[in-house]
Design a protein around this motif. Structure first.
Motif, PDB file in Angstrom:
ATOM      1  N   ARG A 198       0.833  -1.204   0.000  1.00  0.00           N
ATOM      2  CA  ARG A 198       0.000   0.000   0.000  1.00  0.00           C
ATOM      3  C   ARG A 198       0.870   1.258   0.000  1.00  0.00           C
ATOM      4  O   ARG A 198       0.630   2.208   0.725  1.00  0.00           O
ATOM      5  CB  ARG A 198      -0.933  -0.008   1.214  1.00  0.00           C
ATOM      6  N   VAL A 199       1.888   1.257  -0.846  1.00  0.00           N
ATOM      7  CA  VAL A 199       2.772   2.416  -0.974  1.00  0.00           C
ATOM      8  C   VAL A 199       2.465   3.119  -2.290  1.00  0.00           C
ATOM      9  O   VAL A 199       2.609   2.534  -3.366  1.00  0.00           O
ATOM     10  CB  VAL A 199       4.259   1.997  -0.938  1.00  0.00           C
ATOM     11  N   GLY A 200       2.025   4.356  -2.204  1.00  0.00           N
ATOM     12  CA  GLY A 200       1.670   5.121  -3.394  1.00  0.00           C
ATOM     13  C   GLY A 200       2.616   6.287  -3.616  1.00  0.00           C
ATOM     14  O   GLY A 200       3.662   6.399  -2.979  1.00  0.00           O
ATOM     15  N   MET A 201       2.236   7.179  -4.529  1.00  0.00           N
ATOM     16  CA  MET A 201       3.083   8.331  -4.861  1.00  0.00           C
ATOM     17  C   MET A 201       2.212   9.494  -5.293  1.00  0.00           C
ATOM     18  O   MET A 201       1.190   9.302  -5.970  1.00  0.00           O
ATOM     19  CB  MET A 201       4.066   7.950  -5.974  1.00  0.00           C
ATOM     20  N   ILE A 202       2.596  10.693  -4.893  1.00  0.00           N
ATOM     21  CA  ILE A 202       1.933  11.913  -5.331  1.00  0.00           C
ATOM     22  C   ILE A 202       2.999  12.887  -5.806  1.00  0.00           C
ATOM     23  O   ILE A 202       4.054  13.018  -5.176  1.00  0.00           O
ATOM     24  CB  ILE A 202       1.081  12.536  -4.203  1.00  0.00           C
ATOM     25  N   GLY A 203       2.742  13.552  -6.938  1.00  0.00           N
ATOM     26  CA  GLY A 203       3.716  14.493  -7.470  1.00  0.00           C
ATOM     27  C   GLY A 203       3.048  15.765  -7.957  1.00  0.00           C
ATOM     28  O   GLY A 203       1.879  15.764  -8.343  1.00  0.00           O
ATOM     29  N   PHE A 204       3.814  16.841  -7.935  1.00  0.00           N
ATOM     30  CA  PHE A 204       3.332  18.159  -8.309  1.00  0.00           C
ATOM     31  C   PHE A 204       4.144  18.684  -9.494  1.00  0.00           C
ATOM     32  O   PHE A 204       5.369  18.716  -9.434  1.00  0.00           O
ATOM     33  CB  PHE A 204       3.459  19.124  -7.124  1.00  0.00           C
ATOM     34  N   GLY A 207       7.143  17.010 -10.471  1.00  0.00           N
ATOM     35  CA  GLY A 207       7.015  15.836  -9.607  1.00  0.00           C
ATOM     36  C   GLY A 207       5.901  14.921 -10.069  1.00  0.00           C
ATOM     37  O   GLY A 207       5.966  13.701  -9.893  1.00  0.00           O
ATOM     38  N   ALA A 208       4.844  15.510 -10.672  1.00  0.00           N
ATOM     39  CA  ALA A 208       3.773  14.696 -11.253  1.00  0.00           C
ATOM     40  C   ALA A 208       4.291  13.930 -12.464  1.00  0.00           C
ATOM     41  O   ALA A 208       3.929  12.768 -12.688  1.00  0.00           O
ATOM     42  CB  ALA A 208       2.594  15.580 -11.648  1.00  0.00           C
ATOM     43  N   MET A 209       5.137  14.588 -13.237  1.00  0.00           N
ATOM     44  CA  MET A 209       5.754  13.911 -14.379  1.00  0.00           C
ATOM     45  C   MET A 209       6.611  12.749 -13.900  1.00  0.00           C
ATOM     46  O   MET A 209       6.584  11.654 -14.481  1.00  0.00           O
ATOM     47  CB  MET A 209       6.611  14.902 -15.165  1.00  0.00           C
ATOM     48  N   LEU A 210       7.356  12.962 -12.808  1.00  0.00           N
ATOM     49  CA  LEU A 210       8.170  11.875 -12.251  1.00  0.00           C
ATOM     50  C   LEU A 210       7.281  10.757 -11.721  1.00  0.00           C
ATOM     51  O   LEU A 210       7.614   9.573 -11.854  1.00  0.00           O
ATOM     52  CB  LEU A 210       9.069  12.419 -11.138  1.00  0.00           C
ATOM     53  N   THR A 211       6.151  11.115 -11.132  1.00  0.00           N
ATOM     54  CA  THR A 211       5.216  10.102 -10.639  1.00  0.00           C
ATOM     55  C   THR A 211       4.720   9.227 -11.785  1.00  0.00           C
ATOM     56  O   THR A 211       4.668   7.996 -11.668  1.00  0.00           O
ATOM     57  CB  THR A 211       4.020  10.780  -9.941  1.00  0.00           C
ATOM     58  N   MET A 212       4.351   9.852 -12.899  1.00  0.00           N
ATOM     59  CA  MET A 212       3.877   9.079 -14.045  1.00  0.00           C
ATOM     60  C   MET A 212       5.012   8.237 -14.642  1.00  0.00           C
ATOM     61  O   MET A 212       4.811   7.081 -15.005  1.00  0.00           O
ATOM     62  CB  MET A 212       3.300  10.013 -15.106  1.00  0.00           C
ATOM     63  N   ALA A 213       6.213   8.804 -14.728  1.00  0.00           N
ATOM     64  CA  ALA A 213       7.349   8.054 -15.274  1.00  0.00           C
ATOM     65  C   ALA A 213       7.686   6.871 -14.383  1.00  0.00           C
ATOM     66  O   ALA A 213       8.016   5.780 -14.863  1.00  0.00           O
ATOM     67  CB  ALA A 213       8.561   8.976 -15.407  1.00  0.00           C
ATOM     68  N   ILE A 229      -0.787  16.082  -9.573  1.00  0.00           N
ATOM     69  CA  ILE A 229      -1.307  17.389  -9.211  1.00  0.00           C
ATOM     70  C   ILE A 229      -0.679  18.435 -10.126  1.00  0.00           C
ATOM     71  O   ILE A 229       0.522  18.632 -10.122  1.00  0.00           O
ATOM     72  CB  ILE A 229      -1.018  17.720  -7.730  1.00  0.00           C
ATOM     73  N   TYR A 230      -1.498  19.081 -10.905  1.00  0.00           N
ATOM     74  CA  TYR A 230      -1.153  20.031 -11.964  1.00  0.00           C
ATOM     75  C   TYR A 230       0.078  19.616 -12.762  1.00  0.00           C
ATOM     76  O   TYR A 230       0.987  20.387 -13.028  1.00  0.00           O
ATOM     77  CB  TYR A 230      -1.046  21.479 -11.461  1.00  0.00           C
ATOM     78  N   GLY A 231       0.071  18.338 -13.174  1.00  0.00           N
ATOM     79  CA  GLY A 231       1.085  17.846 -14.090  1.00  0.00           C
ATOM     80  C   GLY A 231       0.499  17.711 -15.485  1.00  0.00           C
ATOM     81  O   GLY A 231      -0.695  17.935 -15.704  1.00  0.00           O
ATOM     82  N   PRO A 232       1.309  17.337 -16.473  1.00  0.00           N
ATOM     83  CA  PRO A 232       0.826  17.134 -17.841  1.00  0.00           C
ATOM     84  C   PRO A 232      -0.196  15.999 -17.907  1.00  0.00           C
ATOM     85  O   PRO A 232      -0.091  15.018 -17.173  1.00  0.00           O
ATOM     86  CB  PRO A 232       2.091  16.763 -18.613  1.00  0.00           C
ATOM     87  N   LEU A 233      -1.158  16.144 -18.803  1.00  0.00           N
ATOM     88  CA  LEU A 233      -2.206  15.130 -18.950  1.00  0.00           C
ATOM     89  C   LEU A 233      -2.199  14.536 -20.352  1.00  0.00           C
ATOM     90  O   LEU A 233      -3.245  14.205 -20.907  1.00  0.00           O
ATOM     91  CB  LEU A 233      -3.583  15.727 -18.618  1.00  0.00           C
ATOM     92  N   ALA A 248      -5.608  16.565 -10.158  1.00  0.00           N
ATOM     93  CA  ALA A 248      -6.147  17.893  -9.871  1.00  0.00           C
ATOM     94  C   ALA A 248      -5.428  18.912 -10.748  1.00  0.00           C
ATOM     95  O   ALA A 248      -4.192  18.905 -10.834  1.00  0.00           O
ATOM     96  CB  ALA A 248      -5.975  18.248  -8.397  1.00  0.00           C
ATOM     97  N   LEU A 249      -6.197  19.774 -11.399  1.00  0.00           N
ATOM     98  CA  LEU A 249      -5.647  20.765 -12.317  1.00  0.00           C
ATOM     99  C   LEU A 249      -6.569  21.976 -12.336  1.00  0.00           C
ATOM    100  O   LEU A 249      -7.792  21.827 -12.233  1.00  0.00           O
ATOM    101  CB  LEU A 249      -5.534  20.166 -13.725  1.00  0.00           C
TER     102      LEU A 249
END
Length: 316
Positions: A198-204, A207-213, A229-233, A248-249
């Motif tokens: 149950r280990v997740g990740m959140i990025g801004f 940091g959101a780009m790193l989360t997706m990568a 969070i306000y990363g590329p979609l 969130a964006l």
């Protein structure tokens, strides 16, 4: 390379190709005042744990810190660290989140998109770990850094399309840091009262780009749930085992609000869980700032989403 690895790498290439220069987007001011960069001494970080990914290759300029927008930032990070923010005794749910601040891979919004987020998660029984990942080098002196940032974000600055392979190579150190963070959390799961599954990740932003990568090409990282969070979609090829995704964006985000919501569409088409909040106003980089816009409520919405997925209660 096996079929799954090829599929994940293809997904990442597609994602990065759609981003163009999105990775250079920094967290813009959530408020107009206090926009000057004021150098500060490196703050005490007694809980920070050095990750085993080594120094940034050719990282010659020393890590530096500054205040801006009433918040704390760092840059020229050459050694990655992970800082735990653990729930009070008796309140841990077993869930954990790696928190990746943004800053265009040139700086990190450590307070607004890191420590403050982690503290809010810990209050809800979720173990949070702020990832201070390695960054692209910037000028060592503050005037030089300010000038470089002004040039990058000038309206006249070119916005060429970036080759996906080149972008992937540039994210190599950051993906390695994220993988090391997940490995460390799972290694010390018993000590930190964390469920390894149950280990997740959140990025801004970046940091959101790193989360997706990390999700698409992080190999053994395998986040159990993620937040962008306000990363590329940009659209990606979604793996069959893609984790639940929270987004969130703000509709007036100057970087990513006008590029479509292919990521949402693809996640839904793959029949994977996704929740998307598009706020009317808020700009880019709102993080945990208190603003007169509804973006201030994004964290409460995220917490309710975590609860809906059973992550704010101990696993039965």
């Amino acid at each position: 390379m096996d079929r799954r690895r090829r599929g994940l790498r293809k997904a990442l290439f597609g994602y990065l190709g759609a981003l163009a220069l999105a990775g250079t987007a920094i967290a813009l001011p959530a408020r107009a005042q206090d926009d000057r960069m004021t150098p500060i001494a490196t703050p005490a970080q007694p809980a920070a744990i050095t990750l085993d990914t080594g120094p940034l290759p050719d990282g010659k300029n020393p890590e530096a810190w500054h205040r801006q927008y009433g918040s704390t930032f760092t840059r020229n990070v050459t050694i990655a660290t992970l800082t735990p923010f653990l729930p009070a005794p008796g309140t841990a749910t077993g869930a954990a989140v790696v928190v990746a601040p943004g800053g265009g891979f040139r700086t990190l919004s450590m307070e607004n998109e890191g420590w403050d987020v982690a503290k809010a998660l810990a209050k809800r029984g979720v173990a949070a770990f702020v990832l201070k990942y390695r960054l692209n080098q910037t000028p060592a002196d503050m005037p030089g850094f300010e000038k470089s940032m002004a040039e990058i974000f000038s309206s006249a600055a070119p916005r060429p399309r970036v080759d996906p392979n080149a972008m992937t190579a540039r994210l190599g150190p950051q993906i390695a840091d994220a993988r090391a963070a997940f490995a460390l959390i799972r290694k010390r799961a018993a000590e930190w009262k964390v469920d390894p599954e149950r280990v997740g990740m959140i990025g801004f932003s970046a940091g959101a780009m790193l989360t997706m990568a990390t999700t698409l090409a992080g190999e053994d990282a395998k986040p159990a749930f993620i937040a962008n969070i306000y990363g590329p979609l940009g659209a990606v090829d979604v793996p069959a085992d893609a984790p639940p995704l929270f987004i969130a964006l703000a509709a007036d985000d100057p970087f990513f609000a006008n590029d479509g919501i292919g990521l949402v569409d693809k996640w839904r088409a793959a029949k994977r869980p996704v929740e998307f909040h598009l706020y009317e106003q808020g700009g880019h980089g709102f993080g945990m700032y208190q603003k007169p816009t509804t973006t201030t409520g994004w964290f409460d919405a995220y917490a309710r989403w975590l609860a809906m997925h059973g992550l704010l209660a101990a696993k039965k």
